[in-house]
Scaffold this motif. Sequence first.
Motif, PDB file in Angstrom:
ATOM      1  N   UNK A   1     -19.001  -5.738  14.824  1.00  0.00           N
ATOM      2  CA  UNK A   1     -18.028  -4.855  14.200  1.00  0.00           C
ATOM      3  C   UNK A   1     -18.516  -4.450  12.818  1.00  0.00           C
ATOM      4  N   UNK A   2     -18.444  -3.157  12.523  1.00  0.00           N
ATOM      5  CA  UNK A   2     -18.976  -2.651  11.268  1.00  0.00           C
ATOM      6  C   UNK A   2     -20.365  -2.076  11.465  1.00  0.00           C
ATOM      7  N   UNK A   3     -20.907  -1.519  10.426  1.00  0.00           N
ATOM      8  CA  UNK A   3     -22.216  -0.878  10.502  1.00  0.00           C
ATOM      9  C   UNK A   3     -23.230  -1.668   9.682  1.00  0.00           C
ATOM     10  N   UNK A   4     -24.251  -2.122  10.350  1.00  0.00           N
ATOM     11  CA  UNK A   4     -25.360  -2.831   9.708  1.00  0.00           C
ATOM     12  C   UNK A   4     -26.647  -2.077  10.013  1.00  0.00           C
ATOM     13  N   UNK A   5     -27.167  -1.365   9.028  1.00  0.00           N
ATOM     14  CA  UNK A   5     -28.456  -0.722   9.184  1.00  0.00           C
ATOM     15  C   UNK A   5     -29.574  -1.738   9.066  1.00  0.00           C
ATOM     16  N   UNK A   6     -30.781  -1.314   9.364  1.00  0.00           N
ATOM     17  CA  UNK A   6     -31.915  -2.238   9.290  1.00  0.00           C
ATOM     18  C   UNK A   6     -32.111  -2.761   7.872  1.00  0.00           C
ATOM     19  N   UNK A   7     -31.795  -1.940   6.873  1.00  0.00           N
ATOM     20  CA  UNK A   7     -31.892  -2.414   5.493  1.00  0.00           C
ATOM     21  C   UNK A   7     -30.895  -3.513   5.198  1.00  0.00           C
ATOM     22  N   UNK A   8     -29.679  -3.381   5.738  1.00  0.00           N
ATOM     23  CA  UNK A   8     -28.672  -4.428   5.565  1.00  0.00           C
ATOM     24  C   UNK A   8     -29.120  -5.719   6.236  1.00  0.00           C
ATOM     25  N   UNK A   9     -29.652  -5.607   7.445  1.00  0.00           N
ATOM     26  CA  UNK A   9     -30.103  -6.784   8.175  1.00  0.00           C
ATOM     27  C   UNK A   9     -31.259  -7.466   7.443  1.00  0.00           C
TER      28      UNK A   9
END
Length: 330
Positions: free
Chosen positions: A110-118
């Motif tokens: 749930x929510x948005x996790x881009x590769x930068x966030x990961x």
Amino acid sequence: MQKLWKVKSKILIALVFIIISSCGLDDGNTVPLPETDIIEVAMNDADLSSLVAAVDRANLTATLKSAGPYTLLAPSNAAFANFLGQAGFASVADVPVETLKQILLNHVILGVLGSGDLAALQKNYLVNAAAGPTAGTTLVTYLDATDGIQFNGSSKVSKPDVLAANGIIHIVDAVIDLPTIDTFVSVDDNFEDLEAAIDIISPLSALPEMFSESDSGPFTLFAPIGHAFDNLLDTNADWDSVSDIDETLLRAVVTHHVLEGNVRSSDINSGKAFTTLEGDIINFTSIDGNVEITDGAGNGGALIGLFDIQATNGVIHILATKVLLPDTTN
């Protein structure tokens, strides 16, 4: 024994529920969002046709077309083919609907996790949408983004950051298995000493095998990290590693960290007491907002550093400072 606390403690951040990435929502940033939702984006990618068929069979199409936003870890066709072959299914249509639904929801954050966030999260736990073993619980996924982006130690991102109107897709090279307690003990290097201890007692106890079986339990494991084991080893000059501890004592120590049932943080209050599988009672106190355990030997101060790492067959709570010891005087 190598002292790993200063390195490993950085991993113990929190369970990640929802993080909204700037690349994932149309908030005025320079990356435009497509008008197509996650399902439509997947339908336009020839390498996700098996995923689309699986989502349709599991009756999740409407869910993934809704507002979300979602992060979808999308297995490629090759990933699905490998999964089906290993599970003995000829096609997606042969997988039981409820089984398929649970597997797919294990790929939805749930929510948005881009590769930068990961990448910024490094090593951490993400809460996903698959149901846990007791009402109102959901499973988690272990993230390791230190060398590429990998989930539960088996599935790597092969194509990141495919944007959709209601979220983001990361294409992965393997279907992510539903995690057991053993999954997290095996892939999280905070638990290297605990994993060694569990392996050592396997000839003496059925517990290690049950930790790896998704339909066993559920159990609650209070899992000491490396720093906690370092502190234990420092109490005996003859102990340089977990393997130096007598196997019978080690079995008692490991089972003293396990409860029957899926005991979540909401079930643990100051003044609570539980009987462990080893047979002794552990007691809980709350000090300055932190929950600590007093073990069967009467030692206090075992701090719980992270709660509610939920697997299919139980839940893990991380012990940051001490290994729990049973009463050995009887």
